[in-house]
Design a protein around this motif. Structure first.
Motif, PDB file in Angstrom:
ATOM      1  N   THR A 162       0.838  -1.213   0.000  1.00  0.00           N
ATOM      2  CA  THR A 162       0.000   0.000   0.000  1.00  0.00           C
ATOM      3  C   THR A 162       0.871   1.260   0.000  1.00  0.00           C
ATOM      4  O   THR A 162       1.987   1.261   0.519  1.00  0.00           O
ATOM      5  CB  THR A 162      -1.038   0.182   1.156  1.00  0.00           C
ATOM      6  N   ALA A 163       0.298   2.286  -0.572  1.00  0.00           N
ATOM      7  CA  ALA A 163       0.964   3.591  -0.601  1.00  0.00           C
ATOM      8  C   ALA A 163       0.169   4.569   0.265  1.00  0.00           C
ATOM      9  O   ALA A 163      -0.013   5.730  -0.084  1.00  0.00           O
ATOM     10  CB  ALA A 163       1.056   4.092  -2.038  1.00  0.00           C
ATOM     11  N   GLY A 164      -0.296   4.094   1.396  1.00  0.00           N
ATOM     12  CA  GLY A 164      -1.123   4.918   2.285  1.00  0.00           C
ATOM     13  C   GLY A 164      -0.297   5.701   3.294  1.00  0.00           C
ATOM     14  O   GLY A 164       0.937   5.745   3.220  1.00  0.00           O
ATOM     15  N   ARG A 165      -1.017   6.293   4.269  1.00  0.00           N
ATOM     16  CA  ARG A 165      -0.366   7.160   5.257  1.00  0.00           C
ATOM     17  C   ARG A 165       0.632   6.419   6.131  1.00  0.00           C
ATOM     18  O   ARG A 165       1.742   6.868   6.377  1.00  0.00           O
ATOM     19  CB  ARG A 165      -1.428   7.819   6.143  1.00  0.00           C
ATOM     20  N   MET A 166       0.200   5.241   6.624  1.00  0.00           N
ATOM     21  CA  MET A 166       1.073   4.502   7.543  1.00  0.00           C
ATOM     22  C   MET A 166       2.296   3.961   6.809  1.00  0.00           C
ATOM     23  O   MET A 166       3.398   3.937   7.363  1.00  0.00           O
ATOM     24  CB  MET A 166       0.266   3.383   8.212  1.00  0.00           C
ATOM     25  N   SER A 167       2.110   3.563   5.557  1.00  0.00           N
ATOM     26  CA  SER A 167       3.263   3.085   4.780  1.00  0.00           C
ATOM     27  C   SER A 167       4.329   4.180   4.684  1.00  0.00           C
ATOM     28  O   SER A 167       5.527   3.907   4.792  1.00  0.00           O
ATOM     29  CB  SER A 167       2.822   2.669   3.369  1.00  0.00           C
ATOM     30  N   ALA A 200       0.770  -0.415  -4.970  1.00  0.00           N
ATOM     31  CA  ALA A 200      -0.522   0.210  -4.669  1.00  0.00           C
ATOM     32  C   ALA A 200      -1.531  -0.379  -5.648  1.00  0.00           C
ATOM     33  O   ALA A 200      -1.147  -1.023  -6.629  1.00  0.00           O
ATOM     34  CB  ALA A 200      -0.426   1.723  -4.824  1.00  0.00           C
ATOM     35  N   ARG A 201      -2.819  -0.125  -5.370  1.00  0.00           N
ATOM     36  CA  ARG A 201      -3.835  -0.660  -6.293  1.00  0.00           C
ATOM     37  C   ARG A 201      -3.735   0.016  -7.647  1.00  0.00           C
ATOM     38  O   ARG A 201      -4.189  -0.506  -8.647  1.00  0.00           O
ATOM     39  CB  ARG A 201      -5.236  -0.450  -5.704  1.00  0.00           C
ATOM     40  N   ASP A 202      -3.149   1.192  -7.621  1.00  0.00           N
ATOM     41  CA  ASP A 202      -3.069   1.993  -8.830  1.00  0.00           C
ATOM     42  C   ASP A 202      -1.585   2.267  -9.126  1.00  0.00           C
ATOM     43  O   ASP A 202      -0.849   2.720  -8.248  1.00  0.00           O
ATOM     44  CB  ASP A 202      -3.836   3.300  -8.520  1.00  0.00           C
ATOM     45  N   SER A 238      -0.170  -3.660  -8.540  1.00  0.00           N
ATOM     46  CA  SER A 238      -1.015  -4.659  -7.875  1.00  0.00           C
ATOM     47  C   SER A 238      -0.223  -5.311  -6.752  1.00  0.00           C
ATOM     48  O   SER A 238       1.012  -5.434  -6.839  1.00  0.00           O
ATOM     49  CB  SER A 238      -1.501  -5.729  -8.869  1.00  0.00           C
ATOM     50  N   TYR A 239      -0.952  -5.702  -5.712  1.00  0.00           N
ATOM     51  CA  TYR A 239      -0.292  -6.343  -4.563  1.00  0.00           C
ATOM     52  C   TYR A 239       0.240  -7.715  -4.961  1.00  0.00           C
ATOM     53  O   TYR A 239       1.267  -8.164  -4.472  1.00  0.00           O
ATOM     54  CB  TYR A 239      -1.266  -6.460  -3.388  1.00  0.00           C
ATOM     55  N   GLN A 240      -0.507  -8.369  -5.843  1.00  0.00           N
ATOM     56  CA  GLN A 240      -0.110  -9.692  -6.337  1.00  0.00           C
ATOM     57  C   GLN A 240       1.284  -9.628  -6.970  1.00  0.00           C
ATOM     58  O   GLN A 240       2.136 -10.487  -6.717  1.00  0.00           O
ATOM     59  CB  GLN A 240      -1.144 -10.144  -7.379  1.00  0.00           C
ATOM     60  N   PRO A 265      -6.300  -1.572   4.948  1.00  0.00           N
ATOM     61  CA  PRO A 265      -7.329  -1.499   5.999  1.00  0.00           C
ATOM     62  C   PRO A 265      -7.485  -2.860   6.691  1.00  0.00           C
ATOM     63  O   PRO A 265      -7.133  -3.903   6.135  1.00  0.00           O
ATOM     64  CB  PRO A 265      -8.597  -1.142   5.220  1.00  0.00           C
ATOM     65  N   HIS A 266      -8.027  -2.843   7.910  1.00  0.00           N
ATOM     66  CA  HIS A 266      -8.127  -4.077   8.724  1.00  0.00           C
ATOM     67  C   HIS A 266      -8.824  -5.210   7.974  1.00  0.00           C
ATOM     68  O   HIS A 266      -8.462  -6.370   8.097  1.00  0.00           O
ATOM     69  CB  HIS A 266      -8.881  -3.785  10.023  1.00  0.00           C
ATOM     70  N   SER A 267      -9.826  -4.830   7.198  1.00  0.00           N
ATOM     71  CA  SER A 267     -10.615  -5.813   6.448  1.00  0.00           C
ATOM     72  C   SER A 267      -9.776  -6.622   5.462  1.00  0.00           C
ATOM     73  O   SER A 267     -10.178  -7.694   5.026  1.00  0.00           O
ATOM     74  CB  SER A 267     -11.674  -5.060   5.637  1.00  0.00           C
ATOM     75  N   GLU A 281       0.298  -4.785   9.809  1.00  0.00           N
ATOM     76  CA  GLU A 281      -0.199  -3.788  10.756  1.00  0.00           C
ATOM     77  C   GLU A 281      -1.275  -4.368  11.678  1.00  0.00           C
ATOM     78  O   GLU A 281      -1.956  -5.329  11.354  1.00  0.00           O
ATOM     79  CB  GLU A 281      -0.765  -2.573   9.998  1.00  0.00           C
ATOM     80  N   LYS A 282      -1.423  -3.716  12.824  1.00  0.00           N
ATOM     81  CA  LYS A 282      -2.543  -3.994  13.701  1.00  0.00           C
ATOM     82  C   LYS A 282      -3.783  -3.389  13.089  1.00  0.00           C
ATOM     83  O   LYS A 282      -3.639  -2.470  12.254  1.00  0.00           O
ATOM     84  CB  LYS A 282      -2.328  -3.477  15.117  1.00  0.00           C
ATOM     85  N   ALA A 283      -4.989  -3.810  13.401  1.00  0.00           N
ATOM     86  CA  ALA A 283      -5.280  -5.073  14.052  1.00  0.00           C
ATOM     87  C   ALA A 283      -4.990  -6.199  13.063  1.00  0.00           C
ATOM     88  O   ALA A 283      -5.270  -6.064  11.873  1.00  0.00           O
ATOM     89  CB  ALA A 283      -6.743  -5.096  14.465  1.00  0.00           C
ATOM     90  N   GLY A 327       9.572   5.608  16.406  1.00  0.00           N
ATOM     91  CA  GLY A 327       9.686   4.316  17.105  1.00  0.00           C
ATOM     92  C   GLY A 327       9.298   3.122  16.263  1.00  0.00           C
ATOM     93  O   GLY A 327       9.301   1.991  16.753  1.00  0.00           O
ATOM     94  N   TYR A 328       9.011   3.341  14.978  1.00  0.00           N
ATOM     95  CA  TYR A 328       8.592   2.202  14.141  1.00  0.00           C
ATOM     96  C   TYR A 328       9.778   1.323  13.725  1.00  0.00           C
ATOM     97  O   TYR A 328       9.611   0.164  13.371  1.00  0.00           O
ATOM     98  CB  TYR A 328       7.854   2.684  12.889  1.00  0.00           C
ATOM     99  N   HIS A 329      10.996   1.911  13.760  1.00  0.00           N
ATOM    100  CA  HIS A 329      12.147   1.118  13.327  1.00  0.00           C
ATOM    101  C   HIS A 329      12.435  -0.052  14.258  1.00  0.00           C
ATOM    102  O   HIS A 329      13.030  -1.039  13.852  1.00  0.00           O
ATOM    103  CB  HIS A 329      13.389   2.004  13.179  1.00  0.00           C
TER     104      HIS A 329
END
Ligand SMILES: NC(=O)c1ccc[n+]([C@@H]2O[C@H](COP(=O)([O-])OP(=O)(O)OC[C@H]3O[C@@H](n4cnc5c(N)ncnc54)[C@H](OP(=O)(O)O)[C@@H]3O)[C@@H](O)[C@H]2O)c1
Length: 326
Positions: free
Chosen positions: A13-18, A38-40, A59-61, A77-79, A98-100, A281-283
Motif C-alpha cells: 500500500t501507498a497509504g499514510r502509515m506506509s 498500490a492498487r493503482d 497490484s499487490y499480487q 485497511p483491517h478488512s 499492521e494492527k489489528a 519508534g517504528y524502526h
C-alpha cells in the motif's frame, strides 16, 4: 548493533502509515527499500519517487510474486489484512502486518497456521512493546516498584473528522475505534496484567452503525481489574496508568509518538522519564523482524503469535458484548 544481512522490503500500500514506516526503515542499514505496490500504478510510482524506492507495482499480487522481495510490510485497511497476509505468505514472503492483525481470531489462527506451513516469519506490527519507556514500565512493575498490580486504567481517545468513506468509519473496511485504537489500551491490559476472564462493555455507534466509542471493564480471577476507553468522540489522550499497592506508573504518548513515564511510589518524589524515539519508534519493529530473519525463526518473542491471538480473542469477546459486526 545492526544485524548481518540486508533484507529487501516490499511495502504493500501507498497509504499514510506506509509513508511513516518507510521513514523508519530508512534509519536501518540492513533494510533495503526495494519495492512498493498500490492498487493503482501511478500512486505506486509517485510513492516510489517520493521515498526513493527502486521498484513499483500496480497490484499487490505483483509485489508478492517478485522473487527478490524477502519481507513485506502490510498497511492496508483491517478488512484486508487477512487476504494480503495470506497472499504474501503463500508466495514465500516474511510478513510484518499492521494492527489489528485481522478482523477476528479465526482469521488470525489461519494466518498463523499458514506461516507455520510455509515456514515463513509473521508478526503483528504492535508498536508499544518495542518502546524503551513502555518496556521500562514493565520492568519496574516486575521489580515490584509499585507492589502488586491492582488496577489498570488505559485509554485511547481522539477526534478524527467524521468521513464515512474513510477506513476509520467504514464498516466494510473494519472501521470503528475498537480495531483501530481500542486495540492499544486492550493490549496494555494483556501486556501488563494478563488475559482478562470477564468483561462488561458499552458502545456507541454512528448513524450508519459503525462503533465510535467503547468503555470496557475487565476482571481477572486474581481479583485484578482494568478499565479501558476507546473513542473517536473525545480527546482523551493515549496512555495507561498502572495502580499498585505501593504507588502507580503512568505511561502516556502524543500523536507524534513522544512518550512520558511517571513513576510515583508512596513516600518518594515522583520520577519522570521522557523519550521521543527516532522514526516515531517504528524502526524497532523492523529491527526485530530482521533479527528474527537472521535467526531463521518464524515468530518474534516480543510479539508471539499466541499474544496476537489472545489479543484478538479478547476483542472478539468485546465485539460480542456490544454487538459490533464488520
Ligand atoms: N502502528 C501504528 O501506529 C499505526 C498508525 C496508523 C495506522 N496504522 C494501521 O495501518 C493500516 C493502514 O492505515 P492508514 O492510516 O495508512 O490508512 P490509509 O491511509 O487509508 O491507507 C490504507 C491503504 O490501504 C489500501 N487499500 C487496499 N484496499 C483498500 C480498500 N478497499 N479501500 C481503501 N484502501 C484500500 C490503499 O492503498 P493503495 O495505496 O494501494 O491505494 C490505502 O492507501 C491500518 O491497519 C491501521 O490500523 C497503524
Amino acid at each position: 548493533m545492526y544485524t548481518k544481512k540486508r533484507y529487501k522490503w516490499g511495502i504493500l500500500t501507498a497509504g499514510r502509515m506506509s509513508a511513516k514506516f518507510v521513514q523508519a526503515l530508512k534509519l536501518l542499514d540492513n533494510a533495503d527499500l526495494y519495492a512498493v505496490a498500490a492498487r493503482d500504478l501511478s500512486r505506486a510510482k509517485l510513492f516510489a519517487e517520493e521515498h526513493g524506492i527502486k521498484k513499483y507495482y500496480g497490484s499487490y499480487q505483483a509485489l508478492a510474486m517478485d522473487p527478490e522481495v524477502e519481507v513485506v510490510y502490510i498497511a492496508s485497511p483491517h478488512s484486508h489484512h487477512f487476504e494480503h497476509t495470506m497472499l504474501c505468505l503463500k508466495n514465500g514472503k516474511a510478513v510484518l502486518c499492521e494492527k489489528a492483525f485481522a478482523l477476528d481470531a479465526s482469521d488470525v489462527q489461519t494466518m498463523i497456521r499458514e506461516a507455520r506451513l510455509q515456514k515463513r516469519f509473521l508478526m503483528e506490527a504492535l508498536w508499544p512493546p518495542f518502546q524503551p519507556l513502555y518496556k521500562k514500565a514493565k520492568e519496574l512493575l516486575q521489580l515490584g516498584e509499585i507492589g502488586r498490580l491492582i488496577h489498570i486504567d488505559a485509554r485511547f481517545g481522539l477526534q478524527p473528522p467524521y468521513d464515512p468513506s474513510n477506513r476509520k468509519f467504514n464498516r466494510s473496511l473494519g472501521g470503528g475505534s475498537l480495531l483501530d485504537i481500542g486495540i492499544y489500551p486492550i493490549h496494555d491490559v494483556l501486556y501488563f496484567m494478563g488475559t482478562p476472564d470477564s468483561l462488561a462493555a458499552k458502545a456507541t455507534f454512528t448513524e450508519l452503525g459503525v462503533e465510535e466509542s467503547i468503555q470496557i471493564i475487565f476482571g481477572l480471577e486474581s481479583g485484578q481489574t482494568a478499565t479501558v476507553l476507546s473513542s473517536y468522540k473525545i480527546d482523551a489522550g493515549i496512555g495507561c496508568t498502572l495502580y499498585g499497592e505501593k504507588g502507580n506508573i503512568s505511561f502516556s504518548r502524543r500523536r507524534d509518538m513522544s512518550q512520558q513515564l511517571i513513576v510515583s511510589v508512596q513516600g518518594k518524589a515522583p520520577v519522570e522519564f521522557c523519550d521521543t524515539p527516532l522514526g516515531m519508534g517504528y524502526h524497532f519493529e523492523a529491527q526485530e523482524v530482521m533479527r528474527c530473519l537472521d535467526k531463521g525463526v518464524i515468530e518474534s518473542q516480543v510479539v508471539p503469535h499466541t499474544f496476537s491471538l489472545a489479543l484478538m480473542m479478547v476483542m472478539d469477546r468485546v465485539r460480542g458484548e456490544v454487538g459490533i459486526e464488520y
